[in-house]
Write a protein that holds these residues in place. Structure first.
Motif, PDB file in Angstrom:
ATOM      1  N   ILE A  90      62.514 -84.870  25.583  1.00 36.67           N
ATOM      2  CA  ILE A  90      61.374 -83.958  25.456  1.00 36.67           C
ATOM      3  C   ILE A  90      61.122 -83.592  23.995  1.00 36.67           C
ATOM      4  CG2 ILE A  90      60.556 -81.629  25.992  1.00 36.67           C
ATOM      5  CD1 ILE A  90      61.918 -81.898  28.717  1.00 36.67           C
ATOM      6  N   THR A  91      62.169 -83.225  23.265  1.00 39.91           N
ATOM      7  CA  THR A  91      61.967 -82.845  21.857  1.00 39.91           C
ATOM      8  C   THR A  91      61.496 -84.048  21.034  1.00 39.91           C
ATOM      9  OG1 THR A  91      64.353 -83.135  21.506  1.00 39.91           O
ATOM     10  CG2 THR A  91      63.545 -80.889  21.861  1.00 39.91           C
ATOM     11  N   ILE A 133      63.051 -88.341  14.327  1.00 45.81           N
ATOM     12  CA  ILE A 133      64.508 -88.255  14.334  1.00 45.81           C
ATOM     13  C   ILE A 133      64.962 -86.799  14.326  1.00 45.81           C
ATOM     14  CG2 ILE A 133      64.706 -88.424  11.824  1.00 45.81           C
ATOM     15  CD1 ILE A 133      67.180 -89.740  14.495  1.00 45.81           C
ATOM     16  N   LEU A 134      64.189 -85.917  13.701  1.00 45.63           N
ATOM     17  CA  LEU A 134      64.528 -84.501  13.746  1.00 45.63           C
ATOM     18  C   LEU A 134      64.396 -83.961  15.165  1.00 45.63           C
ATOM     19  CD1 LEU A 134      62.893 -83.063  10.481  1.00 45.63           C
ATOM     20  CD2 LEU A 134      65.249 -83.844  10.860  1.00 45.63           C
ATOM     21  N   GLY A 135      63.411 -84.452  15.892  1.00 41.55           N
ATOM     22  CA  GLY A 135      63.268 -84.070  17.295  1.00 41.55           C
ATOM     23  C   GLY A 135      64.467 -84.520  18.122  1.00 41.55           C
ATOM     24  N   ILE A 136      64.946 -85.732  17.854  1.00 42.89           N
ATOM     25  CA  ILE A 136      66.111 -86.244  18.572  1.00 42.89           C
ATOM     26  C   ILE A 136      67.346 -85.411  18.253  1.00 42.89           C
ATOM     27  CG2 ILE A 136      67.680 -88.222  18.761  1.00 42.89           C
ATOM     28  CD1 ILE A 136      65.217 -90.018  18.271  1.00 42.89           C
ATOM     29  N   VAL A 137      67.552 -85.103  16.965  1.00 45.82           N
ATOM     30  CA  VAL A 137      68.712 -84.286  16.572  1.00 45.82           C
ATOM     31  C   VAL A 137      68.634 -82.908  17.229  1.00 45.82           C
ATOM     32  CG1 VAL A 137      69.861 -83.160  14.626  1.00 45.82           C
ATOM     33  CG2 VAL A 137      69.069 -85.522  14.411  1.00 45.82           C
ATOM     34  N   LEU A 138      67.455 -82.304  17.214  1.00 41.62           N
ATOM     35  CA  LEU A 138      67.279 -81.001  17.863  1.00 41.62           C
ATOM     36  C   LEU A 138      67.656 -81.081  19.342  1.00 41.62           C
ATOM     37  CD1 LEU A 138      66.253 -78.069  18.027  1.00 41.62           C
ATOM     38  CD2 LEU A 138      63.939 -79.006  18.359  1.00 41.62           C
ATOM     39  N   ALA A 161      63.208 -77.007   8.308  1.00 40.62           N
ATOM     40  CA  ALA A 161      62.614 -77.166   9.640  1.00 40.62           C
ATOM     41  C   ALA A 161      63.690 -77.158  10.717  1.00 40.62           C
ATOM     42  CB  ALA A 161      61.807 -78.457   9.709  1.00 40.62           C
ATOM     43  N   LEU A 162      64.739 -77.964  10.517  1.00 43.86           N
ATOM     44  CA  LEU A 162      65.728 -78.172  11.580  1.00 43.86           C
ATOM     45  C   LEU A 162      66.672 -76.983  11.763  1.00 43.86           C
ATOM     46  CD1 LEU A 162      66.814 -80.145  13.683  1.00 43.86           C
ATOM     47  CD2 LEU A 162      68.337 -81.064  11.925  1.00 43.86           C
ATOM     48  N   ILE A 163      67.272 -76.493  10.679  1.00 46.92           N
ATOM     49  CA  ILE A 163      68.286 -75.443  10.822  1.00 46.92           C
ATOM     50  C   ILE A 163      67.703 -74.158  11.430  1.00 46.92           C
ATOM     51  CG2 ILE A 163      69.868 -73.927   9.571  1.00 46.92           C
ATOM     52  CD1 ILE A 163      70.518 -76.256   7.744  1.00 46.92           C
TER      53      ILE A 163
END
Length: 470
Positions: A175-176, A188-193, A267-269
Protein backbone atom coordinates in the motif's frame (compact mmCIF):
# COMPACT_ATOMS: atom_id res chain seq x y z
CA UNK A 1 -1.98 -1.12 -43.67
CA UNK A 2 -4.73 0.80 -41.86
CA UNK A 3 -7.88 -1.29 -41.49
CA UNK A 4 -10.18 1.12 -39.71
CA UNK A 5 -9.83 4.44 -41.56
CA UNK A 6 -13.55 4.81 -42.26
CA UNK A 7 -14.59 3.85 -38.73
CA UNK A 8 -11.97 6.15 -37.18
CA UNK A 9 -13.19 9.15 -39.17
CA UNK A 10 -16.80 8.37 -38.24
CA UNK A 11 -15.92 8.11 -34.55
CA UNK A 12 -14.09 11.44 -34.62
CA UNK A 13 -17.10 13.10 -36.23
CA UNK A 14 -19.58 11.62 -33.74
CA UNK A 15 -17.57 12.55 -30.62
CA UNK A 16 -17.69 16.19 -31.62
CA UNK A 17 -14.61 16.57 -33.77
CA UNK A 18 -10.94 17.01 -32.98
CA UNK A 19 -11.56 20.25 -31.12
CA UNK A 20 -13.72 18.39 -28.55
CA UNK A 21 -10.95 15.90 -27.63
CA UNK A 22 -8.72 16.83 -24.68
CA UNK A 23 -6.99 13.44 -24.48
CA UNK A 24 -7.33 9.93 -25.89
CA UNK A 25 -5.81 6.62 -24.83
CA UNK A 26 -6.87 2.97 -24.78
CA UNK A 27 -6.93 -0.01 -22.44
CA UNK A 28 -7.39 -3.72 -23.22
CA UNK A 29 -10.77 -3.35 -24.91
CA UNK A 30 -11.78 0.33 -24.89
CA UNK A 31 -10.93 3.71 -26.37
CA UNK A 32 -10.80 6.26 -23.54
CA UNK A 33 -11.62 9.88 -24.43
CA UNK A 34 -11.45 12.94 -22.20
CA UNK A 35 -13.87 15.31 -23.94
CA UNK A 36 -14.32 19.01 -23.43
CA UNK A 37 -18.09 18.52 -23.62
CA UNK A 38 -19.55 15.02 -23.26
CA UNK A 39 -22.90 16.27 -24.55
CA UNK A 40 -21.42 16.74 -28.03
CA UNK A 41 -20.84 12.98 -28.31
CA UNK A 42 -23.65 11.32 -30.28
CA UNK A 43 -23.89 7.95 -28.55
CA UNK A 44 -26.54 6.56 -30.88
CA UNK A 45 -24.45 7.19 -33.98
CA UNK A 46 -21.26 5.99 -32.31
CA UNK A 47 -22.88 2.68 -31.36
CA UNK A 48 -23.96 2.18 -34.98
CA UNK A 49 -20.32 2.06 -36.11
CA UNK A 50 -19.69 -1.58 -36.93
CA UNK A 51 -16.60 -2.04 -34.77
CA UNK A 52 -18.17 -0.37 -31.71
CA UNK A 53 -19.78 -2.63 -29.10
CA UNK A 54 -21.04 0.03 -26.69
CA UNK A 55 -20.27 3.31 -24.95
CA UNK A 56 -20.35 4.64 -21.41
CA UNK A 57 -18.96 7.46 -19.31
CA UNK A 58 -16.94 6.63 -16.19
CA UNK A 59 -14.38 8.45 -14.04
CA UNK A 60 -14.52 11.54 -16.25
CA UNK A 61 -13.80 9.59 -19.44
CA UNK A 62 -16.05 8.83 -22.40
CA UNK A 63 -15.25 5.20 -23.19
CA UNK A 64 -15.96 3.37 -26.43
CA UNK A 65 -15.91 -0.44 -26.27
CA UNK A 66 -14.09 -1.83 -29.31
CA UNK A 67 -12.82 -5.25 -28.26
CA UNK A 68 -9.52 -7.08 -28.42
CA UNK A 69 -8.45 -5.27 -31.61
CA UNK A 70 -8.61 -1.89 -29.86
CA UNK A 71 -4.85 -1.27 -30.19
CA UNK A 72 -5.04 -1.53 -34.00
CA UNK A 73 -8.08 0.73 -34.07
CA UNK A 74 -6.37 3.22 -31.75
CA UNK A 75 -3.30 3.41 -33.99
CA UNK A 76 -5.46 4.01 -37.05
CA UNK A 77 -7.54 6.59 -35.18
CA UNK A 78 -4.46 8.60 -34.14
CA UNK A 79 -2.99 8.32 -37.65
CA UNK A 80 -6.00 9.38 -39.72
CA UNK A 81 -7.48 11.97 -37.36
CA UNK A 82 -4.31 13.75 -36.25
CA UNK A 83 -5.41 13.54 -32.61
CA UNK A 84 -2.38 13.09 -30.37
CA UNK A 85 -2.60 10.03 -28.13
CA UNK A 86 -1.44 10.08 -24.50
CA UNK A 87 -0.68 7.41 -21.92
CA UNK A 88 -3.52 5.91 -19.91
CA UNK A 89 -2.22 7.61 -16.76
CA UNK A 90 -2.11 10.99 -18.50
CA UNK A 91 -5.66 10.48 -19.71
CA UNK A 92 -6.76 9.69 -16.16
CA UNK A 93 -5.10 12.86 -14.91
CA UNK A 94 -6.82 14.91 -17.59
CA UNK A 95 -10.15 13.24 -16.80
CA UNK A 96 -10.01 14.39 -13.18
CA UNK A 97 -10.86 17.91 -14.30
CA UNK A 98 -14.30 16.52 -15.20
CA UNK A 99 -14.83 14.89 -11.78
CA UNK A 100 -16.35 16.04 -8.52
CA UNK A 101 -14.24 16.00 -5.33
CA UNK A 102 -15.75 12.68 -4.22
CA UNK A 103 -15.13 11.14 -7.64
CA UNK A 104 -11.48 12.27 -7.52
CA UNK A 105 -11.05 10.71 -4.06
CA UNK A 106 -12.57 7.45 -5.30
CA UNK A 107 -10.41 7.51 -8.43
CA UNK A 108 -7.26 7.98 -6.36
CA UNK A 109 -8.18 5.11 -4.05
CA UNK A 110 -8.90 2.90 -7.04
CA UNK A 111 -5.50 3.71 -8.55
CA UNK A 112 -3.80 2.85 -5.25
CA UNK A 113 -5.42 -0.58 -5.01
CA UNK A 114 -5.39 -1.45 -8.73
CA UNK A 115 -1.73 -2.60 -8.87
CA UNK A 116 -2.25 -4.66 -5.70
CA UNK A 117 -5.29 -6.59 -6.92
CA UNK A 118 -3.43 -9.35 -8.84
CA UNK A 119 -1.45 -10.23 -5.71
CA UNK A 120 -4.55 -10.08 -3.51
CA UNK A 121 -6.46 -12.35 -5.88
CA UNK A 122 -3.72 -14.97 -6.08
CA UNK A 123 -3.34 -14.74 -2.31
CA UNK A 124 -7.04 -15.42 -1.88
CA UNK A 125 -6.88 -18.42 -4.18
CA UNK A 126 -3.86 -19.78 -2.29
CA UNK A 127 -5.59 -19.41 1.07
CA UNK A 128 -8.68 -21.09 -0.36
CA UNK A 129 -6.64 -23.99 -1.71
CA UNK A 130 -4.84 -24.36 1.64
CA UNK A 131 -8.18 -24.55 3.40
CA UNK A 132 -9.44 -27.23 1.02
CA UNK A 133 -6.43 -29.50 1.54
CA UNK A 134 -5.98 -28.62 5.19
CA UNK A 135 -9.45 -28.27 6.70
CA UNK A 136 -11.89 -30.46 4.77
CA UNK A 137 -12.00 -34.04 6.06
CA UNK A 138 -12.09 -36.01 2.82
CA UNK A 139 -10.38 -39.22 4.00
CA UNK A 140 -10.74 -42.14 6.42
CA UNK A 141 -14.49 -41.82 6.88
CA UNK A 142 -14.34 -38.05 7.13
CA UNK A 143 -11.84 -37.92 9.99
CA UNK A 144 -8.71 -36.68 8.20
CA UNK A 145 -7.78 -33.99 5.70
CA UNK A 146 -5.41 -34.40 2.77
CA UNK A 147 -2.44 -32.96 4.67
CA UNK A 148 -2.99 -35.51 7.44
CA UNK A 149 -2.62 -38.47 5.07
CA UNK A 150 0.03 -37.13 2.68
CA UNK A 151 3.41 -35.67 3.56
CA UNK A 152 3.66 -34.09 0.10
CA UNK A 153 0.47 -32.11 0.59
CA UNK A 154 1.44 -31.29 4.17
CA UNK A 155 4.65 -29.76 2.84
CA UNK A 156 2.73 -27.95 0.10
CA UNK A 157 0.29 -26.57 2.67
CA UNK A 158 3.15 -25.20 4.76
CA UNK A 159 5.07 -23.84 1.77
CA UNK A 160 2.09 -21.96 0.33
CA UNK A 161 1.72 -20.03 3.57
CA UNK A 162 4.99 -18.32 2.64
CA UNK A 163 3.15 -16.61 -0.22
CA UNK A 164 -0.08 -16.00 1.69
CA UNK A 165 1.81 -14.34 4.54
CA UNK A 166 3.83 -12.20 2.13
CA UNK A 167 0.66 -10.91 0.46
CA UNK A 168 -1.62 -10.29 3.41
CA UNK A 169 0.53 -9.85 6.52
CA UNK A 170 2.89 -7.52 4.65
CA UNK A 171 0.12 -5.75 2.72
CA UNK A 172 1.08 -2.32 4.19
CA UNK A 173 4.34 -2.49 2.23
CA UNK A 174 2.36 -2.80 -1.00
CA UNK A 175 0.00 0.00 0.00
CA UNK A 176 2.71 2.52 0.91
CA UNK A 177 4.55 1.65 -2.31
CA UNK A 178 1.33 2.09 -4.33
CA UNK A 179 0.67 5.49 -2.73
CA UNK A 180 4.14 6.81 -3.65
CA UNK A 181 3.82 5.30 -7.13
CA UNK A 182 0.44 6.96 -7.65
CA UNK A 183 1.60 10.35 -6.33
CA UNK A 184 4.88 10.34 -8.25
CA UNK A 185 7.26 10.42 -5.30
CA UNK A 186 10.18 8.13 -4.36
CA UNK A 187 8.86 4.58 -4.39
CA UNK A 188 11.71 3.00 -2.43
CA UNK A 189 10.90 5.32 0.47
CA UNK A 190 7.34 4.02 0.35
CA UNK A 191 8.64 0.45 0.51
CA UNK A 192 10.92 1.25 3.47
CA UNK A 193 8.04 2.97 5.27
CA UNK A 194 5.84 -0.08 4.74
CA UNK A 195 8.52 -2.38 6.14
CA UNK A 196 8.74 -0.25 9.30
CA UNK A 197 5.02 -0.94 9.84
CA UNK A 198 5.41 -4.73 9.70
CA UNK A 199 8.95 -5.30 10.97
CA UNK A 200 9.49 -8.58 12.92
CA UNK A 201 10.87 -6.34 15.70
CA UNK A 202 7.27 -5.21 16.38
CA UNK A 203 4.53 -7.10 18.19
CA UNK A 204 2.37 -8.69 15.49
CA UNK A 205 -1.00 -6.97 15.00
CA UNK A 206 -2.79 -10.29 15.48
CA UNK A 207 -1.09 -10.72 18.87
CA UNK A 208 -2.12 -7.19 19.83
CA UNK A 209 -5.72 -8.02 18.93
CA UNK A 210 -5.37 -11.14 21.09
CA UNK A 211 -4.52 -9.05 24.12
CA UNK A 212 -0.72 -9.40 24.28
CA UNK A 213 1.15 -6.45 25.80
CA UNK A 214 3.51 -4.72 23.38
CA UNK A 215 7.11 -3.84 24.28
CA UNK A 216 8.05 -0.18 24.05
CA UNK A 217 10.73 2.14 22.79
CA UNK A 218 11.74 4.04 25.93
CA UNK A 219 13.12 7.52 25.22
CA UNK A 220 13.17 8.53 28.88
CA UNK A 221 10.67 11.35 28.48
CA UNK A 222 8.28 9.25 26.35
CA UNK A 223 7.46 5.67 25.47
CA UNK A 224 6.16 4.38 22.14
CA UNK A 225 4.45 1.01 21.81
CA UNK A 226 6.24 -1.34 19.42
CA UNK A 227 3.11 -2.43 17.58
CA UNK A 228 3.03 -3.83 14.05
CA UNK A 229 0.29 -3.09 11.56
CA UNK A 230 0.23 -6.36 9.62
CA UNK A 231 -2.74 -6.52 7.19
CA UNK A 232 -3.91 -3.05 8.28
CA UNK A 233 -5.10 -0.85 5.42
CA UNK A 234 -5.93 2.59 6.81
CA UNK A 235 -2.71 3.10 8.86
CA UNK A 236 -0.71 2.30 5.72
CA UNK A 237 -2.74 4.69 3.54
CA UNK A 238 -2.41 7.54 6.08
CA UNK A 239 1.32 6.97 6.49
CA UNK A 240 1.82 6.76 2.72
CA UNK A 241 0.17 10.12 2.07
CA UNK A 242 2.04 11.84 4.91
CA UNK A 243 5.30 10.57 3.38
CA UNK A 244 4.28 11.92 -0.02
CA UNK A 245 3.52 15.42 1.24
CA UNK A 246 6.58 15.60 3.50
CA UNK A 247 8.78 14.55 0.58
CA UNK A 248 7.23 17.19 -1.66
CA UNK A 249 7.75 19.84 1.04
CA UNK A 250 11.35 18.75 1.65
CA UNK A 251 12.08 18.83 -2.06
CA UNK A 252 10.78 22.41 -2.32
CA UNK A 253 12.92 23.78 0.49
CA UNK A 254 16.05 21.68 -0.01
CA UNK A 255 18.98 23.09 -2.01
CA UNK A 256 19.48 20.88 -5.10
CA UNK A 257 23.08 20.12 -4.15
CA UNK A 258 22.09 18.28 -0.97
CA UNK A 259 18.55 17.17 -1.86
CA UNK A 260 19.69 13.54 -2.19
CA UNK A 261 20.43 13.60 1.55
CA UNK A 262 17.88 16.06 2.93
CA UNK A 263 14.76 14.89 1.11
CA UNK A 264 14.80 11.23 2.21
CA UNK A 265 15.95 12.18 5.74
CA UNK A 266 13.29 14.83 6.40
CA UNK A 267 10.54 12.85 4.66
CA UNK A 268 11.07 9.31 5.97
CA UNK A 269 12.12 9.76 9.61
CA UNK A 270 9.27 12.12 10.63
CA UNK A 271 6.77 9.90 8.80
CA UNK A 272 7.93 6.76 10.61
CA UNK A 273 7.67 8.57 13.95
CA UNK A 274 4.20 9.89 13.12
CA UNK A 275 3.16 6.45 11.84
CA UNK A 276 3.89 4.80 15.18
CA UNK A 277 2.83 7.65 17.47
CA UNK A 278 -0.29 9.01 15.74
CA UNK A 279 -1.20 7.62 12.32
CA UNK A 280 -1.01 3.92 13.16
CA UNK A 281 -3.13 4.04 16.34
CA UNK A 282 -5.66 6.45 14.80
CA UNK A 283 -5.85 4.45 11.57
CA UNK A 284 -6.29 1.24 13.54
CA UNK A 285 -9.24 2.75 15.44
CA UNK A 286 -10.84 4.08 12.24
CA UNK A 287 -10.39 0.75 10.47
CA UNK A 288 -11.83 -1.11 13.45
CA UNK A 289 -14.86 1.17 13.51
CA UNK A 290 -15.53 0.70 9.80
CA UNK A 291 -15.11 -3.07 9.91
CA UNK A 292 -17.21 -3.42 13.07
CA UNK A 293 -20.03 -1.31 11.65
CA UNK A 294 -20.09 -3.42 8.47
CA UNK A 295 -19.77 -6.63 10.48
CA UNK A 296 -22.59 -5.59 12.81
CA UNK A 297 -24.72 -4.74 9.81
CA UNK A 298 -24.09 -8.18 8.32
CA UNK A 299 -24.61 -10.14 11.54
CA UNK A 300 -27.44 -8.16 13.15
CA UNK A 301 -31.14 -9.07 13.13
CA UNK A 302 -31.46 -6.94 10.00
CA UNK A 303 -28.40 -8.47 8.33
CA UNK A 304 -30.65 -9.86 5.62
CA UNK A 305 -31.80 -6.31 4.80
CA UNK A 306 -28.22 -5.02 4.70
CA UNK A 307 -27.31 -7.91 2.41
CA UNK A 308 -30.30 -7.36 0.15
CA UNK A 309 -29.53 -3.67 -0.28
CA UNK A 310 -25.83 -4.27 -0.87
CA UNK A 311 -26.50 -7.09 -3.34
CA UNK A 312 -28.98 -4.91 -5.22
CA UNK A 313 -26.75 -1.81 -5.23
CA UNK A 314 -23.34 -3.28 -6.00
CA UNK A 315 -23.70 -3.30 -9.80
CA UNK A 316 -24.67 0.42 -9.84
CA UNK A 317 -21.63 1.07 -7.64
CA UNK A 318 -19.46 -0.50 -10.36
CA UNK A 319 -20.84 2.01 -12.84
CA UNK A 320 -19.88 4.94 -10.61
CA UNK A 321 -16.49 3.48 -9.67
CA UNK A 322 -17.36 3.62 -5.94
CA UNK A 323 -17.09 -0.18 -5.73
CA UNK A 324 -13.32 0.16 -5.27
CA UNK A 325 -13.98 1.26 -1.68
CA UNK A 326 -15.05 -2.30 -0.86
CA UNK A 327 -11.47 -3.53 -1.31
CA UNK A 328 -10.34 -1.59 1.75
CA UNK A 329 -13.37 -2.74 3.76
CA UNK A 330 -12.83 -6.38 2.79
CA UNK A 331 -9.17 -6.23 3.78
CA UNK A 332 -10.06 -4.60 7.09
CA UNK A 333 -12.69 -7.28 7.80
CA UNK A 334 -10.08 -9.95 7.09
CA UNK A 335 -7.67 -8.34 9.54
CA UNK A 336 -10.30 -7.96 12.27
CA UNK A 337 -12.35 -11.13 11.90
CA UNK A 338 -10.22 -13.58 9.92
CA UNK A 339 -12.42 -13.42 6.84
CA UNK A 340 -15.02 -11.37 5.01
CA UNK A 341 -18.70 -11.93 4.29
CA UNK A 342 -18.82 -8.84 2.07
CA UNK A 343 -16.72 -10.24 -0.77
CA UNK A 344 -18.94 -13.31 -1.43
CA UNK A 345 -21.79 -10.89 -2.22
CA UNK A 346 -19.56 -9.11 -4.73
CA UNK A 347 -18.78 -12.39 -6.46
CA UNK A 348 -22.51 -13.22 -6.54
CA UNK A 349 -23.32 -9.83 -8.08
CA UNK A 350 -20.82 -10.46 -10.89
CA UNK A 351 -22.33 -13.90 -11.51
CA UNK A 352 -25.84 -12.43 -11.56
CA UNK A 353 -24.97 -9.80 -14.17
CA UNK A 354 -23.26 -12.51 -16.26
CA UNK A 355 -26.39 -14.65 -16.06
CA UNK A 356 -28.52 -11.76 -17.30
CA UNK A 357 -26.20 -11.53 -20.32
CA UNK A 358 -26.48 -15.31 -20.79
CA UNK A 359 -30.23 -14.84 -21.05
CA UNK A 360 -29.68 -12.19 -23.71
CA UNK A 361 -27.48 -14.65 -25.60
CA UNK A 362 -30.43 -17.04 -25.54
CA UNK A 363 -32.95 -14.36 -26.56
CA UNK A 364 -30.72 -13.14 -29.41
CA UNK A 365 -29.48 -16.58 -30.43
CA UNK A 366 -30.29 -15.86 -34.08
CA UNK A 367 -28.47 -12.53 -34.07
CA UNK A 368 -24.83 -13.30 -34.87
CA UNK A 369 -23.68 -9.71 -34.53
CA UNK A 370 -25.22 -9.40 -31.06
CA UNK A 371 -23.62 -12.65 -29.94
CA UNK A 372 -20.17 -11.32 -30.83
CA UNK A 373 -20.64 -8.84 -27.97
CA UNK A 374 -22.76 -10.80 -25.51
CA UNK A 375 -20.90 -14.12 -25.38
CA UNK A 376 -17.48 -12.61 -24.46
CA UNK A 377 -19.25 -10.26 -22.02
CA UNK A 378 -20.96 -13.20 -20.32
CA UNK A 379 -17.69 -15.15 -19.99
CA UNK A 380 -15.93 -12.06 -18.65
CA UNK A 381 -18.60 -11.49 -15.98
CA UNK A 382 -18.49 -15.11 -14.89
CA UNK A 383 -14.74 -14.66 -14.44
CA UNK A 384 -15.23 -11.51 -12.36
CA UNK A 385 -14.98 -8.58 -14.82
CA UNK A 386 -18.44 -7.12 -15.35
CA UNK A 387 -17.81 -3.90 -17.28
CA UNK A 388 -18.30 -5.50 -20.74
CA UNK A 389 -21.54 -7.08 -19.52
CA UNK A 390 -22.83 -3.93 -17.85
CA UNK A 391 -21.96 -1.37 -20.51
CA UNK A 392 -22.13 -3.57 -23.59
CA UNK A 393 -25.42 -5.38 -22.93
CA UNK A 394 -27.27 -4.95 -19.64
CA UNK A 395 -27.44 -1.15 -19.44
CA UNK A 396 -28.15 -0.96 -23.16
CA UNK A 397 -31.41 -2.89 -22.70
CA UNK A 398 -32.13 -1.97 -19.08
CA UNK A 399 -34.18 -4.98 -18.01
CA UNK A 400 -31.22 -7.42 -17.89
CA UNK A 401 -29.45 -4.98 -15.56
CA UNK A 402 -32.43 -4.85 -13.18
CA UNK A 403 -32.86 -8.63 -13.39
CA UNK A 404 -29.23 -9.10 -12.43
CA UNK A 405 -29.62 -6.71 -9.48
CA UNK A 406 -32.67 -8.62 -8.22
CA UNK A 407 -30.93 -11.98 -8.53
CA UNK A 408 -27.85 -10.59 -6.81
CA UNK A 409 -29.97 -9.23 -3.95
CA UNK A 410 -31.67 -12.58 -3.31
CA UNK A 411 -28.37 -14.47 -3.53
CA UNK A 412 -26.75 -11.99 -1.11
CA UNK A 413 -29.53 -12.51 1.42
CA UNK A 414 -28.99 -16.28 1.25
CA UNK A 415 -25.23 -15.82 1.59
CA UNK A 416 -25.38 -13.57 4.65
CA UNK A 417 -28.23 -15.49 6.30
CA UNK A 418 -26.10 -18.64 6.00
CA UNK A 419 -23.00 -16.90 7.44
CA UNK A 420 -20.98 -17.49 4.28
CA UNK A 421 -17.43 -16.25 4.80
CA UNK A 422 -14.50 -15.87 2.42
CA UNK A 423 -10.88 -16.18 3.43
CA UNK A 424 -10.07 -13.12 1.35
CA UNK A 425 -10.72 -11.29 -1.87
CA UNK A 426 -10.50 -13.62 -4.87
CA UNK A 427 -11.66 -13.85 -8.47
CA UNK A 428 -15.04 -12.19 -8.38
CA UNK A 429 -17.08 -14.72 -10.36
CA UNK A 430 -17.74 -18.44 -10.43
CA UNK A 431 -14.09 -19.37 -9.62
CA UNK A 432 -14.54 -17.28 -6.49
CA UNK A 433 -15.78 -20.37 -4.67
CA UNK A 434 -12.10 -21.28 -4.22
CA UNK A 435 -11.74 -18.35 -1.82
CA UNK A 436 -14.71 -19.36 0.33
CA UNK A 437 -14.08 -21.01 3.69
CA UNK A 438 -14.72 -24.78 3.45
CA UNK A 439 -17.55 -24.64 5.98
CA UNK A 440 -19.36 -22.11 3.77
CA UNK A 441 -18.86 -23.70 0.35
CA UNK A 442 -22.15 -25.59 0.25
CA UNK A 443 -24.32 -22.55 0.99
CA UNK A 444 -22.25 -20.38 -1.31
CA UNK A 445 -22.96 -22.92 -4.05
CA UNK A 446 -26.69 -22.58 -3.31
CA UNK A 447 -26.38 -18.79 -3.51
CA UNK A 448 -24.47 -19.14 -6.81
CA UNK A 449 -27.27 -21.26 -8.29
CA UNK A 450 -29.75 -18.54 -7.31
CA UNK A 451 -27.49 -15.86 -8.82
CA UNK A 452 -27.47 -17.83 -12.08
CA UNK A 453 -31.11 -18.96 -12.30
CA UNK A 454 -33.06 -15.91 -11.07
CA UNK A 455 -31.49 -13.28 -13.40
CA UNK A 456 -31.66 -15.70 -16.34
CA UNK A 457 -35.35 -16.47 -15.84
CA UNK A 458 -36.32 -12.84 -15.14
CA UNK A 459 -34.40 -11.59 -18.19
CA UNK A 460 -36.00 -14.17 -20.47
CA UNK A 461 -39.51 -13.36 -19.20
CA UNK A 462 -39.04 -9.59 -19.48
CA UNK A 463 -37.19 -9.95 -22.77
CA UNK A 464 -40.01 -11.84 -24.42
CA UNK A 465 -42.40 -9.06 -23.39
CA UNK A 466 -40.16 -6.15 -24.39
CA UNK A 467 -38.61 -7.72 -27.48
CA UNK A 468 -41.86 -8.95 -28.92
CA UNK A 469 -40.29 -10.34 -32.09
CA UNK A 470 -38.51 -13.13 -30.15
Amino acid sequence: MAKYIKEAKELLEFIGGKENVKAVSHCATRMRFVLKDDLLANKDNIEKIKIVKGTFTQAGQFQVIVGNNVSDFYNDFVQVTGVDGVSKDSAKDAAKSNMTFIQRVMANLAEIFAPLIPAIIVGGLILGFRNIIGDIKFFEDGTKSLIEVSQFWAGTHSFLWLIGEAIFHFLPVGITWAVTRKMGTTQILGIVLGITLVSPQLLNAYSVAGGDVAPVWDFGFAKINMIGYQAQVIPAILAGFVLVYLERLARKISPPSISMIMVPFFALIPTVILAHVVLGPVGWVIGSWISKVVYMGLTSTFGWLFAGVFGFAYAPLVITGLHHMTNAIDLQLMAEFGGTSLWPMIALSNIAQGSAVLAMVYLNRKNEEEKQVSIPACISAYLGVTEPALFGINLKYGFPFISGMIGSSIAAIISVASNVMANSIGIGGIPGILSIKPSSMLMFTVAMVVAIVVPFVLTVILGKKKLGNI
